[in-house]
Design a protein around this motif. Structure first.
Motif, PDB file in Angstrom:
ATOM      1  N   GLU A  57       1.263  -1.584   0.149  1.00 25.17           N
ATOM      2  CA  GLU A  57      -0.410   0.436  -0.120  1.00 25.17           C
ATOM      3  C   GLU A  57       1.047   1.565   0.067  1.00 25.17           C
ATOM      4  N   ASN A  58      -0.200   2.380  -0.071  1.00 27.15           N
ATOM      5  CA  ASN A  58       0.650   3.632  -0.484  1.00 27.15           C
ATOM      6  C   ASN A  58       2.341   3.875  -0.808  1.00 27.15           C
ATOM      7  N   ILE A  59       1.427   2.472  -2.731  1.00 25.97           N
ATOM      8  CA  ILE A  59       3.741   3.021  -3.046  1.00 25.97           C
ATOM      9  C   ILE A  59       3.605   4.395  -4.076  1.00 25.97           C
ATOM     10  N   PRO A  60       4.046   4.559  -3.622  1.00 25.98           N
ATOM     11  CA  PRO A  60       4.948   6.286  -4.193  1.00 25.98           C
ATOM     12  C   PRO A  60       4.534   6.111  -6.489  1.00 25.98           C
ATOM     13  N   ASP A  61       4.485   7.296  -6.355  1.00 22.45           N
ATOM     14  CA  ASP A  61       4.238   7.583  -8.186  1.00 22.45           C
ATOM     15  C   ASP A  61       3.518   6.464  -9.146  1.00 22.45           C
ATOM     16  N   GLY A  62       2.255   6.446  -8.587  1.00 22.99           N
ATOM     17  CA  GLY A  62       1.782   5.485  -9.217  1.00 22.99           C
ATOM     18  C   GLY A  62       1.046   5.365 -10.849  1.00 22.99           C
ATOM     19  N   LEU A  63       1.286   6.947 -10.936  1.00 20.72           N
ATOM     20  CA  LEU A  63       1.196   7.208 -12.951  1.00 20.72           C
ATOM     21  C   LEU A  63       2.384   7.165 -13.085  1.00 20.72           C
ATOM     22  N   ASN A  64       3.040   6.889 -12.916  1.00 18.93           N
ATOM     23  CA  ASN A  64       4.226   7.018 -13.623  1.00 18.93           C
ATOM     24  C   ASN A  64       3.483   5.395 -14.919  1.00 18.93           C
ATOM     25  N   PRO A  65       4.663   5.765 -15.746  1.00 23.79           N
ATOM     26  CA  PRO A  65       4.840   5.110 -17.217  1.00 23.79           C
ATOM     27  C   PRO A  65       5.634   3.944 -16.672  1.00 23.79           C
ATOM     28  N   VAL A  66       5.395   2.618 -17.208  1.00 19.35           N
ATOM     29  CA  VAL A  66       6.322   1.407 -17.664  1.00 19.35           C
ATOM     30  C   VAL A  66       6.945   1.160 -18.086  1.00 19.35           C
ATOM     31  N   ASN A  67       8.308   0.768 -18.435  1.00 25.64           N
ATOM     32  CA  ASN A  67       8.902  -0.247 -19.696  1.00 25.64           C
ATOM     33  C   ASN A  67       9.509  -1.195 -19.020  1.00 25.64           C
ATOM     34  N   LEU A  68       8.760  -2.106 -19.841  1.00 21.39           N
ATOM     35  CA  LEU A  68       9.145  -3.442 -19.726  1.00 21.39           C
ATOM     36  C   LEU A  68       8.984  -4.116 -21.110  1.00 21.39           C
ATOM     37  N   ILE A  69       9.420  -5.582 -20.264  1.00 21.10           N
ATOM     38  CA  ILE A  69       9.353  -6.179 -22.407  1.00 21.10           C
ATOM     39  C   ILE A  69       9.591  -7.510 -21.978  1.00 21.10           C
ATOM     40  N   HIS A  70       8.816  -8.478 -22.523  1.00 22.24           N
ATOM     41  CA  HIS A  70       8.728 -10.162 -21.692  1.00 22.24           C
ATOM     42  C   HIS A  70       9.471 -11.040 -22.528  1.00 22.24           C
ATOM     43  N   LEU A  71       9.917 -11.946 -22.405  1.00 14.30           N
ATOM     44  CA  LEU A  71      11.105 -12.971 -22.210  1.00 14.30           C
ATOM     45  C   LEU A  71      11.089 -12.920 -23.550  1.00 14.30           C
ATOM     46  N   ASP A  72       9.797 -13.819 -24.081  1.00 15.90           N
ATOM     47  CA  ASP A  72       9.312 -13.903 -25.819  1.00 15.90           C
ATOM     48  C   ASP A  72      10.161 -12.697 -26.866  1.00 15.90           C
ATOM     49  N   ASP A  73      10.014 -11.820 -26.628  1.00 15.54           N
ATOM     50  CA  ASP A  73      10.477 -10.575 -27.617  1.00 15.54           C
ATOM     51  C   ASP A  73      11.485 -10.396 -27.126  1.00 15.54           C
ATOM     52  N   CYS A  74      12.688 -10.323 -25.749  1.00 12.28           N
ATOM     53  CA  CYS A  74      13.990 -10.559 -25.795  1.00 12.28           C
ATOM     54  C   CYS A  74      14.736 -11.224 -26.727  1.00 12.28           C
ATOM     55  N   ILE A  75      13.520 -12.902 -26.869  1.00 13.77           N
ATOM     56  CA  ILE A  75      14.618 -13.542 -27.628  1.00 13.77           C
ATOM     57  C   ILE A  75      14.325 -13.819 -29.285  1.00 13.77           C
ATOM     58  N   GLY A  76      12.940 -12.744 -29.607  1.00 14.38           N
ATOM     59  CA  GLY A  76      12.648 -12.420 -30.368  1.00 14.38           C
ATOM     60  C   GLY A  76      13.518 -10.629 -31.158  1.00 14.38           C
ATOM     61  N   MET A  77      13.819 -10.316 -30.415  1.00 20.24           N
ATOM     62  CA  MET A  77      14.666  -9.527 -30.731  1.00 20.24           C
ATOM     63  C   MET A  77      16.073  -9.708 -30.831  1.00 20.24           C
ATOM     64  N   ILE A  78      16.691 -10.493 -30.266  1.00 23.28           N
ATOM     65  CA  ILE A  78      18.210 -11.292 -30.364  1.00 23.28           C
ATOM     66  C   ILE A  78      18.208 -11.959 -31.681  1.00 23.28           C
ATOM     67  N   CYS A  79      17.127 -12.894 -31.752  1.00 26.48           N
ATOM     68  CA  CYS A  79      16.793 -13.685 -33.750  1.00 26.48           C
ATOM     69  C   CYS A  79      16.906 -13.149 -34.537  1.00 26.48           C
ATOM     70  N   HIS A  80      15.508 -11.692 -34.522  1.00 27.23           N
ATOM     71  CA  HIS A  80      16.077 -11.008 -35.776  1.00 27.23           C
ATOM     72  C   HIS A  80      17.451 -10.191 -36.162  1.00 27.23           C
ATOM     73  N   VAL A  81      17.611  -9.853 -34.830  1.00 26.86           N
ATOM     74  CA  VAL A  81      19.380  -8.965 -35.365  1.00 26.86           C
ATOM     75  C   VAL A  81      19.771 -10.051 -35.817  1.00 26.86           C
ATOM     76  N   ILE A  82      20.193 -11.183 -35.523  1.00 22.43           N
ATOM     77  CA  ILE A  82      21.378 -12.540 -36.201  1.00 22.43           C
ATOM     78  C   ILE A  82      20.811 -12.673 -38.231  1.00 22.43           C
ATOM     79  N   GLU A  83      19.198 -12.630 -37.551  1.00 24.05           N
ATOM     80  CA  GLU A  83      19.199 -13.254 -38.972  1.00 24.05           C
ATOM     81  C   GLU A  83      18.841 -11.867 -39.847  1.00 24.05           C
TER      82      GLU A  83
END
Length: 276
Positions: A177-203
């Motif tokens: 409770e009472n966690i600060p900065d509730g209106l701040n945007p998040v910056n996240l990435i799913h594991l599937d896209d971590c892998i997908g991006m690396i493969c995309h760079v290589i290919e």
């Protein structure tokens, strides 16, 4: 130069499933671990296993053969223990020296979006005013080391906060409770896209570049983590209705190369994850 053999330094949460995906694409894969117990696990999955400990005093003998590949993927973040003197820079410099004496011609360095300062606007790969925190400076110094290697084409991927299997976002604020900065945007990435991006760079041969690895949607902490907490614990995570310093990390550069995110909408992905 065509890439046939790949060494992944750090076969953990990201490196291990990445190795499996690249094996499916018929690359010869070497994987490193610092744990003797994990060597049979790598071998069992047809990943050539190597015990590699980046000890500045003495590198393991396995490293020379490990680096006998076309492409090296470095997935070794700095440690978080503030009480231990930081030797990450020394490790990376000595590793770079070994790389220059190897057959490696392409390199992918996994960095972090922590290098961007919270300056209350969108930040992209052209951002020149970067963060000054100790972790950010370590990552930037490592990027510079590997970008500066002669005769090796390095691409840096700056990953955002990592979510996916065994990293459910609900655990971050766990019904608090009472966690600060509730209106701040998040910056996240799913594991599937971590892998997908690396493969995309290589290919696609996207070398000598820097890319942000981050989902193109940025819901507020309140919206995202409250739902995540409900999903995982059945309880709300209650944020304060306020906005502190923030950043929105831009994913447009990798999207322009033709990469399609598997989980572009973080709220949609979260809503479809199973209830705890």
């Amino acid at each position: 130069m065509e890439v046939n053999s790949i060494a992944i330094l750090g076969c953990g949460w990201l490196g291990f499933p990445l190795a499996i995906k690249l094996l499916d694409k018929n690359y010869l894969i070497k994987g490193s671990t610092t744990s003797v117990e994990k060597l049979p696990v790598l071998k069992e999955h047809c990943i050539a296993p190597y015990l590699v400990r980046l000890d500045p005093e003495k590198f393991t003998d396995d490293l020379t053969d490990f680096l006998n590949v076309d492409l090296l993927i470095i997935n070794v973040p700095p440690g978080r223990n503030k009480d231990v003197p930081d030797d990450y820079g020394l490790k990376m410099k000595q590793l770079a020296d070994k790389v220059t004496k190897s057959t490696v011609k392409k390199l992918i360095f996994i960095s972090s979006t922590s290098v961007y300062p919270e300056i209350n606007r969108i930040v992209d790969e052209e951002q020149l005013d970067l963060a000054k925190s100790a972790p950010a400076l370590r990552m930037l110094a490592a990027e510079e080391i590997f970008n500066g290697l002669e005769n090796i084409e390095t691409t840096v991927i700056r990953m955002a906060g990592l979510i996916g299997p065994n990293r459910h976002p609900g655990r971050f604020f766990a019904a608090k409770e009472n966690i600060p900065d509730g209106l701040n945007p998040v910056n996240l990435i799913h594991l599937d896209d971590c892998i997908g991006m690396i493969c995309h760079v290589i290919e696609n041969g996207l070398w000598k570049q820097t890319y942000n690895g981050v989902a193109p949607t940025h819901p507020s902490k309140t919206d995202f983590y409250d739902l995540a907490s409900l999903k995982l614990y059945g309880k709300n995570a209650l944020f304060l209705n306020e906005k502190g310093d923030f950043k929105v990390v831009d994913a447009k550069k990798i999207i322009k190369t033709g990469y399609h995110f598997k989980h572009p909408d973080l709220m949609e992905w979260l809503s479809q994850t199973p209830q705890s």
